[in-house]
Design a protein around this motif. Structure first.
Motif, mmCIF file in Angstrom:
data_model
loop_
_atom_site.group_PDB
_atom_site.id
_atom_site.type_symbol
_atom_site.label_atom_id
_atom_site.label_comp_id
_atom_site.label_asym_id
_atom_site.label_seq_id
_atom_site.Cartn_x
_atom_site.Cartn_y
_atom_site.Cartn_z
ATOM 1 N N TYR A 1 0.855 -1.185 0.000
ATOM 2 C CA TYR A 1 0.000 0.000 0.000
ATOM 3 C C TYR A 1 0.894 1.239 0.000
ATOM 4 N N VAL A 2 0.531 2.218 -0.813
ATOM 5 C CA VAL A 2 1.313 3.448 -0.930
ATOM 6 C C VAL A 2 0.445 4.626 -0.519
ATOM 7 N N SER A 3 0.949 5.414 0.413
ATOM 8 C CA SER A 3 0.169 6.507 0.976
ATOM 9 C C SER A 3 1.016 7.772 1.049
ATOM 10 N N GLY A 4 0.366 8.866 1.434
ATOM 11 C CA GLY A 4 1.076 10.119 1.619
ATOM 12 C C GLY A 4 0.104 11.211 2.010
ATOM 13 N N TYR A 5 0.643 12.258 2.614
ATOM 14 C CA TYR A 5 -0.165 13.392 3.044
ATOM 15 C C TYR A 5 0.383 14.681 2.444
ATOM 16 N N SER A 6 -0.508 15.505 1.866
ATOM 17 C CA SER A 6 -0.136 16.808 1.336
ATOM 18 C C SER A 6 0.866 16.655 0.187
ATOM 19 N N PHE A 7 2.046 17.269 0.282
ATOM 20 C CA PHE A 7 3.075 17.046 -0.743
ATOM 21 C C PHE A 7 3.387 15.557 -0.855
ATOM 22 N N GLY A 8 3.328 14.859 0.281
ATOM 23 C CA GLY A 8 3.575 13.420 0.257
ATOM 24 C C GLY A 8 2.487 12.664 -0.480
ATOM 25 N N SER A 9 1.256 13.162 -0.427
ATOM 26 C CA SER A 9 0.176 12.546 -1.186
ATOM 27 C C SER A 9 0.406 12.732 -2.681
ATOM 28 N N ALA A 10 0.819 13.933 -3.074
ATOM 29 C CA ALA A 10 1.145 14.164 -4.482
ATOM 30 C C ALA A 10 2.293 13.263 -4.923
ATOM 31 N N MET A 11 3.260 13.025 -4.017
ATOM 32 C CA MET A 11 4.362 12.122 -4.332
ATOM 33 C C MET A 11 3.852 10.690 -4.457
ATOM 34 N N ALA A 12 2.902 10.308 -3.625
ATOM 35 C CA ALA A 12 2.314 8.969 -3.742
ATOM 36 C C ALA A 12 1.597 8.809 -5.078
ATOM 37 N N TRP A 13 0.892 9.839 -5.515
ATOM 38 C CA TRP A 13 0.274 9.824 -6.843
ATOM 39 C C TRP A 13 1.340 9.672 -7.922
ATOM 40 N N ARG A 14 2.418 10.475 -7.812
ATOM 41 C CA ARG A 14 3.486 10.404 -8.814
ATOM 42 C C ARG A 14 4.091 9.006 -8.850
ATOM 43 N N TYR A 15 4.327 8.429 -7.683
ATOM 44 C CA TYR A 15 4.904 7.088 -7.635
ATOM 45 C C TYR A 15 3.966 6.078 -8.288
ATOM 46 N N ALA A 16 2.671 6.148 -7.939
ATOM 47 C CA ALA A 16 1.704 5.213 -8.511
ATOM 48 C C ALA A 16 1.586 5.394 -10.019
ATOM 49 N N CYS A 17 1.730 6.620 -10.481
ATOM 50 C CA CYS A 17 1.629 6.919 -11.910
ATOM 51 C C CYS A 17 2.811 6.352 -12.691
ATOM 52 N N GLN A 18 3.996 6.381 -12.090
ATOM 53 C CA GLN A 18 5.204 5.958 -12.786
ATOM 54 C C GLN A 18 5.646 4.540 -12.450
ATOM 55 N N SER A 19 5.248 4.033 -11.272
ATOM 56 C CA SER A 19 5.741 2.723 -10.847
ATOM 57 C C SER A 19 4.686 1.969 -10.053
ATOM 58 N N GLY A 20 3.427 2.089 -10.473
ATOM 59 C CA GLY A 20 2.329 1.587 -9.666
ATOM 60 C C GLY A 20 1.803 0.216 -10.009
ATOM 61 N N ASN A 21 2.360 -0.453 -11.009
ATOM 62 C CA ASN A 21 1.789 -1.734 -11.418
ATOM 63 C C ASN A 21 1.851 -2.800 -10.335
ATOM 64 N N ASP A 22 2.766 -2.660 -9.390
ATOM 65 C CA ASP A 22 2.873 -3.628 -8.288
ATOM 66 C C ASP A 22 2.269 -3.097 -6.989
ATOM 67 N N VAL A 23 1.567 -1.970 -7.064
ATOM 68 C CA VAL A 23 0.954 -1.368 -5.878
ATOM 69 C C VAL A 23 -0.467 -1.903 -5.716
ATOM 70 N N THR A 24 -0.764 -2.436 -4.546
ATOM 71 C CA THR A 24 -2.080 -3.003 -4.281
ATOM 72 C C THR A 24 -3.129 -1.908 -4.135
ATOM 73 N N ALA A 25 -2.764 -0.816 -3.460
ATOM 74 C CA ALA A 25 -3.708 0.288 -3.305
ATOM 75 C C ALA A 25 -2.957 1.583 -3.028
ATOM 76 N N LEU A 26 -3.439 2.661 -3.636
ATOM 77 C CA LEU A 26 -2.973 4.015 -3.354
ATOM 78 C C LEU A 26 -3.932 4.622 -2.349
ATOM 79 N N LEU A 27 -3.390 5.108 -1.217
ATOM 80 C CA LEU A 27 -4.183 5.736 -0.166
ATOM 81 C C LEU A 27 -3.700 7.171 -0.031
ATOM 82 N N ALA A 28 -4.350 8.103 -0.739
ATOM 83 C CA ALA A 28 -3.855 9.471 -0.877
ATOM 84 C C ALA A 28 -4.673 10.439 -0.035
#
Length: 272
Positions: free
Chosen positions: A132-159
């Protein structure tokens, strides 16, 4: 191919980590306030309560907010305690200069996060089906960026209260997306859509995951009596998308991460 790329990234960043995990005494211990070194950078890790030292662990990779570091979310009841009480290994990378590069594709923080996960896998027996990949504020935007570029193995994005441009096209995507945002947020402004569309904060993932145009109103819920969240969910070809909205501003709602982990792990909802 992706796993090879992750391993290569980890090797380049930290060639010494490919020994056995700490439960076998082969790498330098780290945890809590003691950062795990990874090349010129580092991350923090916190074990869950009651872990037997052998069972594979779900992982919550959480990106901290601006001007913070990986220790802060570990000390938070809304992040650290929520993971620890649910048997989840909390992994919190340290952003360079206490921030993240998320504004556009090609962020150096994406391969860094890949390498963090691979380093963690050398230290702990992790469950690759529960990343699971999460983040808050700037960290949430970073979690989105990570999921967008390297998210195929991510079970869930929690932004939480942060995202990237909804017009972007992502080469990869997580298996599931859950996002929460306050309607009165003026720090990472609530991304209101055309004609006042309050579902616009997840427009990118609805498009990428092949969702139906209209979401299902799943009603209101509360973790604490002073904050009501309203949930909309979409039926999507490539994975569900859920949006929780609340009337407040820029913060991590009490119990939100815990509620998501409970649902994802098949646990009875609890607080915190």
């Amino acid at each position: 191919m992706k796993r090879f790329a992750l391993t290569l990234a980890a090797t380049l960043l930290a060639p010494a980590v490919f020994a056995m995990g700490p439960w076998k005494g082969e790498v330098e211990p780290c945890g809590g306030d003691v950062a795990c070194p990874l090349g010129e950078r580092s991350y923090h890790v916190m074990e869950p309560e009651g872990w037997d030292g052998e069972s594979p662990l779900p992982v919550l990779l959480h990106f901290h907010g601006w001007s913070r570091n990986g220790v802060h979310p570990q000390r938070s009841d809304r992040v650290g305690a929520s993971a620890k009480r649910r048997g989840v290994l909390l992994v919190t990378p340290n952003g360079r200069n206490k921030t993240w590069s998320f504004w556009r594709a090609g962020s150096e923080d994406v391969p860094f996060a890949d390498a963090v996960l691979e380093d963690v896998a050398q230290r702990y027996p992790i469950d690759r089906e529960k990343i699971y990949v999460s983040g808050y504020s700037f960290g949430s935007a970073m979690a989105w960026r990570y999921a967008c570029q390297s998210g195929n193995d991510v079970t869930a994005l929690l932004a939480i209260a942060g995202s990237v441009d909804q017009d972007e096209t992502c080469p990869e995507a997580p298996a599931e997306v859950r996002h929460v945002h306050g309607l009165a947020d003026t720090v990472m402004d609530f991304p209101m859509g055309p004609s006042g569309d309050v579902t616009y904060p997840v427009a990118l993932w609805r498009r990428e995951l092949g969702c139906t145009a209209t979401g299902e109103d799943q009603g209101d819920w509360q973790a604490r009596s002073f904050l009501t969240l309203s949930r909309t969910a979409w039926d999507c070809a490539d994975g569900p998308v859920t949006l929780d909205l609340h009337p407040g501003g820029h913060f991590i709602p009490h119990g939100w991460i815990g509620r998501q982990l409970d649902e994802l792990l098949g646990l009875a909802p609890s607080y915190p």
